[in-house]
Design a protein around this motif. Structure first.
Motif, mmCIF file in Angstrom:
data_model
loop_
_atom_site.group_PDB
_atom_site.id
_atom_site.type_symbol
_atom_site.label_atom_id
_atom_site.label_comp_id
_atom_site.label_asym_id
_atom_site.label_seq_id
_atom_site.Cartn_x
_atom_site.Cartn_y
_atom_site.Cartn_z
ATOM 1 N N ASP A 119 54.400 66.697 52.087
ATOM 2 C CA ASP A 119 54.089 65.461 51.373
ATOM 3 C C ASP A 119 52.770 65.672 50.643
ATOM 4 O O ASP A 119 51.703 65.729 51.269
ATOM 5 C CB ASP A 119 53.985 64.305 52.369
ATOM 6 C CG ASP A 119 53.837 62.946 51.700
ATOM 7 O OD1 ASP A 119 53.307 62.905 50.566
ATOM 8 O OD2 ASP A 119 54.249 61.940 52.301
ATOM 9 N N GLU A 120 52.823 65.810 49.312
ATOM 10 C CA GLU A 120 51.619 66.137 48.547
ATOM 11 C C GLU A 120 50.583 65.026 48.587
ATOM 12 O O GLU A 120 49.393 65.270 48.386
ATOM 13 C CB GLU A 120 52.000 66.452 47.095
ATOM 14 C CG GLU A 120 52.600 65.284 46.335
ATOM 15 C CD GLU A 120 52.810 65.590 44.861
ATOM 16 O OE1 GLU A 120 52.476 66.693 44.434
ATOM 17 O OE2 GLU A 120 53.319 64.699 44.150
ATOM 18 N N GLU A 121 51.027 63.813 48.864
ATOM 19 C CA GLU A 121 50.094 62.684 48.868
ATOM 20 C C GLU A 121 49.298 62.617 50.167
ATOM 21 O O GLU A 121 48.088 62.360 50.154
ATOM 22 C CB GLU A 121 50.867 61.378 48.662
ATOM 23 C CG GLU A 121 49.962 60.157 48.493
ATOM 24 C CD GLU A 121 50.746 58.912 48.146
ATOM 25 O OE1 GLU A 121 50.242 57.803 48.432
ATOM 26 O OE2 GLU A 121 51.860 59.035 47.595
ATOM 27 N N THR A 122 49.943 62.879 51.295
ATOM 28 C CA THR A 122 49.263 62.764 52.583
ATOM 29 C C THR A 122 48.738 64.103 53.098
ATOM 30 O O THR A 122 47.887 64.133 53.979
ATOM 31 C CB THR A 122 50.211 62.183 53.645
ATOM 32 O OG1 THR A 122 51.275 63.122 53.894
ATOM 33 C CG2 THR A 122 50.809 60.865 53.177
ATOM 34 N N GLY A 123 49.265 65.205 52.561
ATOM 35 C CA GLY A 123 48.887 66.516 53.053
ATOM 36 C C GLY A 123 49.661 66.949 54.279
ATOM 37 O O GLY A 123 49.484 68.073 54.763
ATOM 38 N N GLY A 124 50.524 66.086 54.792
ATOM 39 C CA GLY A 124 51.352 66.425 55.944
ATOM 40 C C GLY A 124 52.790 66.670 55.518
ATOM 41 O O GLY A 124 53.049 67.332 54.499
ATOM 42 N N PHE A 126 56.841 64.742 55.121
ATOM 43 C CA PHE A 126 57.566 63.483 55.062
ATOM 44 C C PHE A 126 58.162 63.157 56.430
ATOM 45 O O PHE A 126 58.778 64.021 57.067
ATOM 46 C CB PHE A 126 58.698 63.546 54.016
ATOM 47 C CG PHE A 126 58.238 63.248 52.629
ATOM 48 C CD1 PHE A 126 58.173 61.935 52.171
ATOM 49 C CD2 PHE A 126 57.857 64.277 51.771
ATOM 50 C CE1 PHE A 126 57.736 61.653 50.887
ATOM 51 C CE2 PHE A 126 57.423 64.006 50.494
ATOM 52 C CZ PHE A 126 57.365 62.687 50.038
ATOM 53 N N ARG A 131 59.713 57.445 53.251
ATOM 54 C CA ARG A 131 58.737 56.450 52.827
ATOM 55 C C ARG A 131 58.837 56.257 51.322
ATOM 56 O O ARG A 131 59.440 57.063 50.604
ATOM 57 C CB ARG A 131 57.322 56.864 53.238
ATOM 58 C CG ARG A 131 56.708 58.010 52.475
ATOM 59 C CD ARG A 131 55.337 58.361 53.049
ATOM 60 N NE ARG A 131 54.609 59.281 52.173
ATOM 61 C CZ ARG A 131 53.815 58.888 51.180
ATOM 62 N NH1 ARG A 131 53.646 57.608 50.928
ATOM 63 N NH2 ARG A 131 53.177 59.785 50.429
ATOM 64 N N VAL A 133 57.444 56.254 47.581
ATOM 65 C CA VAL A 133 56.443 57.046 46.867
ATOM 66 C C VAL A 133 56.640 56.885 45.360
ATOM 67 O O VAL A 133 57.709 56.486 44.895
ATOM 68 C CB VAL A 133 56.581 58.546 47.231
ATOM 69 C CG1 VAL A 133 56.265 58.783 48.691
ATOM 70 C CG2 VAL A 133 57.963 59.073 46.875
#
Length: 447
Positions: A119-124, A126, A131, A133
């Motif tokens: 997940d490029e937004e959270t760094g973790g 999905f 979720r 996005v």
């Protein structure tokens, strides 16, 4: 001429998809498959709808009612016929996805079955439940390569644990995922192994417990020799179990078994091991020591138990029947010791038609089916369903790999036949797993 035997090996339940054709092949349910040319079948629903035919009955189960009777009789009537009463279960598509979902700037996405997607937004990664996005170029790429899916299908809590041999591993679970999603479901698959994708990419498919070349008795340890974690010849830790790749661990290790302890009930111990689902789900839970992120197992709603191709390779007819009965009966008992309410589906692939394989069907597969059916009948558990997947797929040559042959230079015709490979190919796999999918979504739960 009269058939040698007209008893149909189909079990007590008939399931299929509403509005879709389900084909039942008479030759696939007779002891002597060649007898189909001498017989006629009639399927009569309590609705009054009837289907009749020789080898192939193409039906819409939604037209039958709640029950149906299948009758098999010789074409030259001799006073003898066989009937079996069937409970009819109709699988229906899930509610449709929300309209215009693909045209919005924001989209809810979830990882495809068995995928761990950054997940490029959270760094973790999905989360399995997905979720909402922004529809960025990164999300578009992940949607196009299939690692993310638009999460418009309802989550009906369908969690499947496929346990089987190479037909499960070699994209069987992936076919189930595809066929269920096409009908509006969003299944989740669980297990310690990552199976093959639809295009046969190793470790690219859903999670499960499909082990090439294994018998059901090797999972239950009625057939010995497969290592367990911490046992002779096996990995010493869970982390080492996950660290190896094909053809070694983890596919060659029985992750479902453990060594017996003095406190175990002797009835639960098979050749020094116990099939312990409580221990399994604790050992491989998300966050447990040695379990990679995103690979933790979860308690399933459906245990999918599918073996047969390897069982018939060794042993007499009596030994094959006895082993099938013992391993299946033990499996059901051990699942129920952990989970009284899950549904359990027993399915089995068929095998191709040729003179040699037809004899093997009569001499080996039929005894196997007798053991399988006896284990279910004696258990008398409403949550255990026999899916006669062998009955719903055409076992003719085009469903299996063919021998290499040179086309005729004038007609272009190739004279060929089965290569001997028992693995069904795409068309046949789709036909077979569409039937299995219908049994999954209509299966009742246990007590």
């Amino acid at each position: 001429m009269t058939p040698t035997d007209i008893e149909p090996f189909i079990g007590p339940t008939l399931a299929g998809w509403a509005g879709e054709t389900t084909c039942l092949y008479l030759s696939n349910i007779l002891q002597n498959r060649d007898d189909a040319r001498l017989c006629r079948a009639v399927l009569m629903g309590d609705s009054g709808k009837a289907y009749a035919g020789d080898d192939q009955l193409c039906i819409d189960v939604d037209q039958l009612g709640a029950t149906a009777d299948l009758m098999v009789a010789p074409k030259v009537y001799c006073g003898d016929l066989a009937t079996v009463a069937l409970t009819v279960r109709v699988a229906r598509r899930a509610p449709p996805m929300a309209p215009d979902l693909t045209e919005r700037e924001m989209v809810r996405v979830a990882p495809a079955a068995g995928k761990l997607v950054p997940d490029e937004e959270t760094g973790g990664f999905f989360p399995p439940e997905g979720r909402t996005v922004p529809r960025t170029p990164y999300i578009e790429r992940r949607l196009q390569d299939g690692s993310l899916v638009i999460d418009g299908a309802p989550d009906l809590g369908l969690v499947i644990m496929p346990i089987g041999d190479s037909i499960t591993s070699f994209s069987g679970a992936a076919w189930l995922d595809k066929l269920l999603r096409e009908r509006g479901y969003r299944p989740r698959f669980t297990g310690t192994l990552q199976e093959y994708s639809l295009d046969m990419v190793r470790f690219g498919g859903p999670l499960g417990e499909g082990r090439p070349s294994w018998k059901a008795g090797e999972i239950t340890n009625h057939v010995t020799g497969r290592p367990i974690i911490g046992g002779p010849g096996g990995p010493t830790t869970v982390a080492k179990f996950f660290a190896k790749t094909w053809p070694h661990w983890p596919q060659e290790v029985n992750s479902l078994g453990r060594a017996a302890k003095p406190s175990d009930d002797p009835a639960d111990v098979v050749n020094g091991q116990v099939l312990d689902f409580g221990f399994y789900f604790q050992r491989f839970a998300e966050g447990a020591t040695g379990v990679p992120p995103g690979r933790g197992v979860v308690k399933p709603t459906t245990y999918l138990w599918g073996f047969g191709t390897n069982e018939i390779k060794t042993g007499t007819a009596e030994e094959i029947e006895a082993l099938a009965y013992a391993s299946d009966a033990y499996f059901y008992r051990r699942v129920r010791a952990f989970d009284p309410s899950a549904s359990i589906i027993r399915w089995m692939p068929g095998t191709f038609r040729d003179p040699v394989r037809d004899q093997i069907w009569t001499g080996k597969y039929i005894p196997l089916l007798k053991g399988v059916m006896r284990a279910i009948a004696e258990r008398n558990d409403a949550g255990i369903t026999l899916c006669p997947s062998w009955a719903f797929a055409d076992q003719g040559g085009l469903g299996y790999p063919l021998r290499e042959a040179t086309p005729d230079p004038i007609t272009g015709v190739r004279r060929t036949g089965s290569s001997g490979d028992a693995h069904p190919q795409d068309r046949l796999r789709e036909e077979m797993f569409k039937a299995v999918a219908a049994y999954i979504v209509t299966a009742p739960r246990g007590a």
